[in-house]
Structures are given as structure tokens and as C-alpha cells.
Design an enzyme around this catalytic site. Structure first.
Site, short mmCIF file in Angstrom:
data_model
loop_
_atom_site.label_atom_id
_atom_site.label_comp_id
_atom_site.label_asym_id
_atom_site.label_seq_id
_atom_site.Cartn_x
_atom_site.Cartn_y
_atom_site.Cartn_z
CB SER A 18 -0.94 -0.08 1.13
OG SER A 18 -1.48 1.36 1.48
CE1 TYR A 61 -10.78 11.03 -5.13
CE2 TYR A 61 -12.23 12.50 -6.03
CZ TYR A 61 -11.15 11.66 -6.26
OH TYR A 61 -10.52 11.49 -7.39
CE LYS A 112 -7.64 12.25 -5.92
NZ LYS A 112 -6.31 11.67 -6.18
CG ASN A 164 11.37 39.05 -22.89
OD1 ASN A 164 10.87 38.02 -23.13
ND2 ASN A 164 10.95 40.29 -22.60
CD GLN A 189 53.37 58.29 -2.76
OE1 GLN A 189 54.42 57.84 -2.30
NE2 GLN A 189 52.47 57.62 -3.43
P1 NAI Z 1 -8.53 3.35 -10.65
O1 NAI Z 1 -9.54 2.70 -9.43
O2 NAI Z 1 -8.55 2.38 -11.94
O3 NAI Z 1 -7.10 3.14 -10.26
C1 NAI Z 1 -6.60 3.41 -8.91
C2 NAI Z 1 -5.69 2.18 -8.52
O4 NAI Z 1 -5.13 2.55 -7.22
C3 NAI Z 1 -6.42 0.98 -8.23
O5 NAI Z 1 -5.88 -0.05 -9.32
C4 NAI Z 1 -6.17 0.62 -7.09
O6 NAI Z 1 -6.08 -0.76 -6.78
C5 NAI Z 1 -5.02 1.31 -6.62
N1 NAI Z 1 -4.78 1.55 -5.17
C6 NAI Z 1 -5.89 1.88 -4.24
N2 NAI Z 1 -5.63 1.99 -2.98
C7 NAI Z 1 -4.13 1.94 -3.08
C8 NAI Z 1 -3.27 1.73 -2.05
N3 NAI Z 1 -3.44 1.92 -1.03
N4 NAI Z 1 -1.88 1.35 -2.46
C9 NAI Z 1 -1.59 1.25 -3.77
N5 NAI Z 1 -2.64 1.17 -4.71
C10 NAI Z 1 -3.63 1.35 -4.34
O7 NAI Z 1 -8.87 4.81 -10.81
P2 NAI Z 1 -8.31 5.94 -11.91
O8 NAI Z 1 -9.79 6.58 -12.36
O9 NAI Z 1 -7.50 5.21 -12.83
O10 NAI Z 1 -7.72 6.76 -10.72
C11 NAI Z 1 -6.47 7.12 -10.94
C12 NAI Z 1 -6.15 8.40 -10.02
O11 NAI Z 1 -6.75 9.61 -10.45
C13 NAI Z 1 -6.80 8.26 -8.56
O12 NAI Z 1 -6.10 9.06 -7.47
C14 NAI Z 1 -8.32 9.23 -8.55
O13 NAI Z 1 -8.62 9.61 -7.57
C15 NAI Z 1 -7.70 10.14 -9.67
N6 NAI Z 1 -8.86 10.94 -10.43
C16 NAI Z 1 -9.30 10.09 -11.52
C17 NAI Z 1 -10.25 10.86 -12.19
C18 NAI Z 1 -11.05 10.04 -13.39
O14 NAI Z 1 -11.93 10.90 -14.06
N7 NAI Z 1 -10.70 8.86 -13.51
C19 NAI Z 1 -10.73 11.94 -11.88
C20 NAI Z 1 -10.01 12.75 -10.87
C21 NAI Z 1 -9.15 12.09 -10.34
#
Ligand code: NAI
Length: 736
Positions: A73, A162, A166, A512, A706
Site C-alpha cells: 500500500s 475526497y 485532493k 527575454n 606622493q
Molecule cells: P482506478 O481505480 O482505476 O485506479 C486506482 C488504482 O489505485 C487501483 O488500481 C487501486 O487498486 C489502486 N490503489 C488503491 N489504493 C491503493 C493503495 N493504498 N496502495 C496502492 N494502490 C492502491 O482509478 P483511476 O480513475 O485510474 O484513478 C487514478 C487516480 O486519478 C486516482 O487518484 C483518482 O482519484 C484520480 N482521479 C481520477 C479521475 C477520473 O476521471 N478517472 C478524476 C479525478 C481524479
């Protein structure tokens, strides 16, 4: 050239799926060694599995890439970094991407909902980054990404936990950007939008499918590349679009009055003004932010001294960020400028001198017997004081530096410029005044060689949009432009600039990007990069010097110009000149368009008479003539040794019957020393005036220098301390 990550070790947290997986694949494809971290948790942080990370590692390896998995983690930050060190021996890039969601309306958010989110996002990013930090610091390279979210930036229903975490990560990034800067560790934050398992519950399926993680990854790669200098930025990214965010601050309003308590009613009554974003500023650093707040203290304190409408003036000053009472008289940190003949020659080329014109050779060839520095080179050492961002350190001048224009320039030389040496410049805010549409800052810069004042510059800087602070409209300290006489010019010189004129001129110190980078120029509203105003200034000055002073730099006294319009490199400059006594009025136009580019300009020359070179009879049967001839021979033999011992340039004016009859320069500073007959041509550190008879007495050791000085027989200009070295030189010759 494509961006390679060969040799770089990249850790992507939460790379078992979604965005993280995409980053890991993209980095690996470009040569990076990747640590694919994923706990394999469910979207709420429950469960654990190695499958997610393993699958991505397999994918990378199948394509021939380098990757290892890590299943810890992010709360075990050290372990993740240890995996990188164990597998690849270093860590270059950390992408903090792991994340979970525990959405609840605020009232229903439990301690667990809150804590888990903070632990994974904010605390996890802290722990992983801290574990990598010292490695990055020691290797003087690091790139860190924080993953924020629009929910943090704008807020989102049901995401209190969250959003807090963030935006917390963005706050963390802001400080890491500052602490890491000097170690080449850059930290940037992204707020991505992409279809993933985190968004599939809130987005319709077709949107989840079309907002691909591939449309986010390229930004992350660029921000993590060696070439990218972005640091502390915040970007929204999705669907192939990338935008940058920054803070904007209203001009605000001072609701407090001197010697009166501040009260909430005053806040209420001025609420519209406090929140009015007209002419908003964009503070980018805590210094900028603090400065304007602190300057309010003195503005409130000086209420009643500012004029008829003190409150209005003080509050207006605070809003524009300009407080003349505080700024005027402030000194910028002194700056030093060391140069050799290389800079003088580069400058001469920069302002269009060419070996095509034999007259120019004295400015282009260090071996020329009259090698000299162009007088307008005098702006170069002094602008260094401003280039280092000196202005931004001045209290009471909280201005938007993207809005700064160079309005006018005045330069005066007190002696011809040396062709090498070390000059120190001291800049002072001479005045600040209010033109309504903008503020004018007068910056006076004195430039010294040792203790001797060499030249004075006055930069007149116009700050668009910073006016209206209730200041005076003009300044008696400003060197005013002067219009030319109402008649046809006495002389006109047309000279073309080259396509690379700005590219060449900038090497003299004005870096610049407006003058070289097309995209930067476009941001400023120009079709293409423009020529430096001070380059046209140099062209015009040398046109005058050639036309009216026979290219003799010692005749140059001063120049003033107002910059009216830009010149594009490659255009021709047409300098029109009017002679009025020692003042040559000038106006400079672009020949192709007829547009006036320099106006109200003039060059002041010294009179070509009296002590000036052509009128001084040289020699004339002086006894000293023979001594100097012998000194010349000695310098040829022992020059290098004497240069080491003495390290100075001595000018001599030998008088006969009270009139200067001969001039000599003994250069024991440059190369292996030399002797020139004629006036000191800008190189003398000290100049002695002495009669032919007394000179002989001194040389023969009959008169102590001097004593000669104290009795008035020997006059000394310049660095008087060097007279001590005189004895050393002359003793040698006393044996003649
Ligand atoms: P996702 O759920 O596909 O990927 C997140 C990954 O983090 C997962 O594979 C999960 O197993 C892993 N994870 C969770 N807790 C963990 C821990 N303690 N240690 C190690 N790994 C851990 O989600 P996604 O969408 O790819 O998100 C990636 C990042 O982007 C996240 O931080 C999310 O909050 C952020 N984000 C995503 C958005 C989106 O539209 N997909 C929007 C805004 C932010």
C-alpha cells in the site's frame, strides 16, 4: 526529437488499472524501468490482490519493456521506493496516482470514510514522495506528479473527504515545487478526467469508453521529462485537452482607516469592491501575496499625507499593488558584470556592425590599435541589475511582470567604456508616476569600475494596467525626450537589420523569449519575435557616432530615446539626424513601413576641441618623449611580469607651459601590456597630469610622486590608490 525515458526509473502508484496502468505502459514504451505498484484493492479500499500489478508488468515485458511489480500500500511509502532501488538502483520519477473513493454526503461521512481517503491519497503521497526525496536530491533530478481532482478544485457533492484530500495534495505539491527547485526536483499536479472503474459509477458507459486514459498519459510523461521545466503547475486534462490553472485575486479594497478600529460594517459596505475582479492580479508566489498585504500597513499609516483624497489614493495604490511612498528610493541588490573584449565585440555585432565597413573594425577586432567598446554597451552591465528579477524584490512594486514594457532609455558615460573588466551597478527606484493607463517606474542605475563612476542609465519602465493609483502624472527626475527641429534632417543613414539580429543581440544579456520564441511572441500579440528596443537604440547611436563623431567613442556623452513601435528582425532602420550644436537629434523609422520606432531621441557629443585627440599636438620635443619610448621597449620585454605586478592602466597628460602637449596610455592590465601614444581611450584606471619637467624629475627619482601630488605638481584623476604603484613602475625606469 521524441522524448525518451531510457535510463530513468519510474514509480507509478496504483498502476494496476485505469490511469496508472496507462502511465506505466507509456513510460515503459519509451525506455523507462517501471515499478508497477498496486495493492489490488477494490474501489473503496477493501481487499488485496497481486493480480492487478502482475498483469501490467506482464504486458510491459511482453512488449520488451522493463518493469517489476510492487504490491504494497502507498501507506508503506519506504517499501515502494525500496523496490525501485532493489530492482533498478535508483528512483527518478514518482507518479502519485493510487486512489479510492468513499463518497457520502457530508452528514453521513464516518470517521472511517474520512480517514481512509486521507490515508491513501494525501498521506500515501506524502510517504511515497518523502521516501524518494533524498535520492532525488542527491542525484539532482526528480519529477513528481500529484493527482488531484476537479472535485478538490471546485468541490463536488458527496465528496467532502475526497475533495479535501485532493486539494491537500495540490498544497503539498506547491511547497515541494519550492523546496525541490534548486535540486532540479519538479512537482506538478494534474486533475484528470478519464473513464475508469472510479468513474464508471458516475459517468454514462459511452463516456467512460471514450474518455480514454491514453488522452491523459502524454501530459504526465511530458511533465516528468528532463526537458520539462514546468514546476508547481496545476493542470486539468482529459479527452486530449490540457489546460493550466492559476490563482486570480481581485484588486481588493482597504476597509481600515488610520487610528480607527476595523469593523464588519465597513467590510459589508465595500463587499462589491472586495469581490470585483476587474483588473484582477495573478499573484504567483507567497512573496507577491504578502508584499501587497504588508504594503497596506504603510498605506494606512500614511493616510492624510498622500494628498487631497488620502483614502482613495491609499486604497487605489493597494489595489494596483503600487505604493510610490514605499518604492521610491529603494535600492535593488547591486549586481556585478564581468566582461572581456568578447562581450564588446558580440555587442557590436548585435547592433549591426560589420567588417564590411573598415571603420567598424576598431569595434570588432581586439587587436586593432584603437580597439574600443561601443558607448551604448553601457546599457548592458546595468540591465543585469534588472534581469535578475531585481524589481520584484522591491516593496511597494507589486506588479504583473508580463505587463512590463521598456518605455524610454537614457544613458550617459562619464568616461569611455573599458573593453574588459568588472563593473558594479547600483539601481535605485528614482520615481514612480501614474499615467492612468499604466504606471511608469524610473530606475536610475549607476555603474562603477571600482570606485569610479563609469556611466549612468535611466530605464523608464511602463507597467500596463498598473496606473490609477492616484500618483502624480509626471516626474521632474525623468530625462525627457526632445522633439527634433522642424526641418529636413541634416543626415539620413539607412541600415538593414538581419533576420537573426535579435537572435544575435540577445546574447549580450537580454534573454527575454519575446525576441526569439514565436509562441511567446504570439502571446504578446506579435506575429513573430521582435527586435530588442535597445538593439535599434544601438543602431541609431552608432549611426550618429559615425556621421558626426568620426566613430570616436570618446566623443560620446549621452543618449536618450523613447521606444515607440517594435522593429521586426530583417527590416531596415532609417536614422534621421539633425545637428544642433553638440546635440544630434534623432528619429528612427522602419524604412519599409515608414513607422517611427524611436522618437524624441538625441545623442549628446563632446566637443572635438581642447583636450580632444585631434587637437592635441603630440610630441613637440618633449623630454618625456624619450622616457616613454624606453617604457615602450621595456613593456615589450617585461610586459607580462609588469602586468602581474601592477594590473592597471595609466593615462598620462604631459603639459608644457600649462597646456596639454602629449598624451600616453601605459596599459599594464591587458594581455602582456602595451604603450599607446595619444589620449587615454577608455582604458585608464588613473590619469596623471604633470609638466614635462616635473615628469622628468619624478622619473629620475628626484621628485617623490606622493610629494609631487601633495604639492599640486602631479594631478591625479581616477583611482588615486594606484599612484602607489606608480612608484614601482617609475623606479624601474629611474635606472635609465
Ligand atoms: P482506478 O481505480 O482505476 O485506479 C486506482 C488504482 O489505485 C487501483 O488500481 C487501486 O487498486 C489502486 N490503489 C488503491 N489504493 C491503493 C493503495 N493504498 N496502495 C496502492 N494502490 C492502491 O482509478 P483511476 O480513475 O485510474 O484513478 C487514478 C487516480 O486519478 C486516482 O487518484 C483518482 O482519484 C484520480 N482521479 C481520477 C479521475 C477520473 O476521471 N478517472 C478524476 C479525478 C481524479
Amino acid at each position: 526529437m521524441s522524448l525518451s525515458f531510457e535510463g530513468r526509473v519510474v514509480l507509478v502508484t496504483g498502476a494496476g488499472g485505469g490511469l496508472g496502468r496507462e502511465y506505466a505502459l507509456a513510460f515503459a514504451e519509451r525506455g523507462a524501468s517501471v515499478i508497477v505498484n498496486d495493492l489490488g484493492a477494490d474501489t473503496k479500499g477493501g481487499g488485496k490482490s497481486s493480480a492487478a500489478a502482475d498483469k501490467v508488468v506482464e504486458e510491459i515485458r511482453a512488449k520488451g519493456g522493463k518493469a517489476v511489480a510492487n504490491y504494497d500500500s502507498v501507506e508503506d511509502g519506504e517499501k515502494l521506493i525500496q523496490s525501485a532501488l532493489d530492482a533498478f538502483g535508483r528512483i527518478d520519477v514518482v507518479v502519485n496516482n493510487a486512489g479510492i473513493l468513499r463518497d457520502r454526503s457530508f452528514a453521513r461521512t464516518s470517521d472511517m470514510d474520512w480517514d481512509l481517503i486521507q490515508r491513501v491519497h494525501l498521506r500515501g503521497s506524502f510517504l511515497v514522495t518523502r521516501a524518494a526525496w533524498n535520492h532525488m536530491k542527491n542525484q539532482k533530478f526528480g519529477r513528481i506528479i500529484m493527482t488531484a481532482s476537479a472535485a478538490g478544485i471546485y468541490g463536488n457533492f458527496g465528496q467532502a473527504n475526497y475533495s479535501a484530500a485532493k486539494l491537500g495534495m495540490f498544497g503539498l505539491a506547491n511547497t515541494l515545487a519550492i523546496e525541490g527547485r534548486k535540486y532540479n526536483i519538479h512537482c506538478n499536479t494534474i486533475a484528470p478526467v478519464a473513464g475508469s472503474r472510479l468513474t464508471e459509477t458516475v459517468m454514462p458507459p459511452d463516456l467512460v469508453a471514450s474518455l480514454k486514459p491514453e488522452y491523459v498519459a502524454p501530459l504526465v510523461l511530458w511533465l516528468c521529462h528532463d526537458q520539462c521545466q514546468e514546476n508547481g503547475g496545476l493542470f486539468e486534462v482529459g479527452a486530449g485537452w490540457i489546460g493550466k490553472l492559476r490563482w486570480e485575486r481581485s484588486q481588493g479594497y482597504i476597509v481600515r482607516h488610520k487610528n480607527q478600529p476595523m469593523n464588519p460594517e465597513a467590510v459589508r459596505d465595500h463587499w462589491d469592491k472586495i469581490c470585483d475582479f476587474t483588473n484582477a492580479t495573478k499573484p504567483a508566489t507567497i512573496q507577491e501575496s504578502l508584499q501587497s498585504v504588508v504594503s497596506v500597513l504603510s498605506q494606512v499609516e500614511s493616510e492624510g499625507e498622500v494628498g487631497a483624497s488620502p483614502t482613495a489614493a491609499a486604497s487605489a495604490a493597494a489595489t494596483s499593488g503600487i505604493n510610490p511612498a514605499e518604492a521610491v528610493g529603494q535600492k535593488l541588490p547591486p549586481s556585478t558584470f564581468s566582461f572581456s573584449h568578447t562581450q564588446c565585440i558580440l555587442y557590436a555585432l548585435g547592433v549591426g556592425m560589420s567588417t564590411k565597413d573598415p571603420d567598424h573594425l576598431r569595434f570588432l577586432y581586439e587587436g586593432h590599435p584603437d580597439f574600443s567598446c561601443l558607448p551604448t554597451f553601457g546599457v548592458i552591465p546595468s540591465q543585469a541589475a534588472m534581469m535578475d528579477g531585481g524589481l520584484s524584490s522591491v516593496p511597494g512594486l507589486n506588479i504583473d511582470y508580463t505587463q512590463v514594457l521598456h518605455g524610454e532609455q537614457y544613458l550617459e558615460l562619464y568616461k569611455p567604456l573599458p573593453t574588459s573588466g568588472k563593473l558594479t551597478s547600483q539601481a535605485t527606484i528614482a520615481d514612480v508616476f501614474d499615467k492612468g493607463s499604466g504606471a511608469v517606474i524610473l530606475l536610475d542605475v549607476n555603474t562603477y569600475s571600482g570606485d569610479e563612476l563609469v556611466c549612468f542609465n535611466q530605464f523608464s519602465v511602463f507597467v500596463v494596467g498598473a496606473g490609477g493609483f492616484g500618483g502624480k502624472r509626471t516626474s521632474e527626475k525623468a530625462k525627457a525626450p526632445v522633439p527634433p527641429p522642424q526641418r529636413a534632417p541634416d543626415a539620413v543613414v539607412i541600415d538593414s537589420t538581419t533576420r537573426d539580429q535579435a537572435a544575435l543581440y540577445r546574447l549580450s544579456g537580454d534573454w527575454n523569449p519575446l525576441h526569439i520564441d514565436p509562441s511567446f511572441a504570439a502571446m504578446g500579440g506579435f506575429k513573430a519575435p521582435i527586435l530588442h528596443g535597445l538593439c535599434s537604440f544601438g543602431f541609431a547611436a552608432r549611426h550618429v557616432l559615425k556621421q558626426f563623431a568620426d566613430n570616436d567613442p570618446s566623443r560620446f556623452k549621452a543618449i536618450k530615446v523613447r521606444f515607440v513601435k517594435p522593429v521586426m528582425p530583417g527590416q531596415s532602420l532609417q536614422t534621421e539626424m539633425w545637428k544642433e550644436g553638440n546635440r544630434i537629434h534623432i528619429q528612427c523609422k522602419v524604412k519599409e513601413t515608414g513607422a517611427v520606432v524611436l522618437s524624441g531621441a538625441y545623442v549628446d557629443l563632446h566637443t572635438a576641441s581642447g583636450a580632444s585627440p585631434e587637437n592635441v599636438p603630440q610630441g613637440g620635443g618633449l623630454q618625456s618623449e624619450l622616457v616613454f619610448a624606453e617604457i615602450g621597449r621595456r613593456i615589450k620585454d617585461l610586459g607580462s611580469e609588469l602586468v602581474k605586478k601592477v594590473n592597471a592602466v595609466f593615462g598620462w597628460e604631459i603639459t608644457k607651459d600649462g597646456k596639454t602637449t602629449a598624451q600616453w596610455t601605459i596599459d599594464l592590465k591587458n594581455g602582456s601590456g602595451s604603450l599607446h601614444k595619444g589620449p587615454y581611450n577608455g582604458k585608464a584606471d588613473v590619469t596623471f597630469t604633470v609638466s614635462d619637467e616635473d615628469f622628468m624629475e619624478v622619473v629620475q627619482g628626484k621628485l617623490n610622486p606622493q610629494k609631487a601630488f601633495f604639492s599640486g605638481k602631479l594631478k591625479v584623476r581616477g583611482n588615486i590608490m594606484l599612484s602607489q604603484k606608480l612608484e614601482v613602475i617609475l623606479k624601474d625606469y629611474a635606472k635609465l
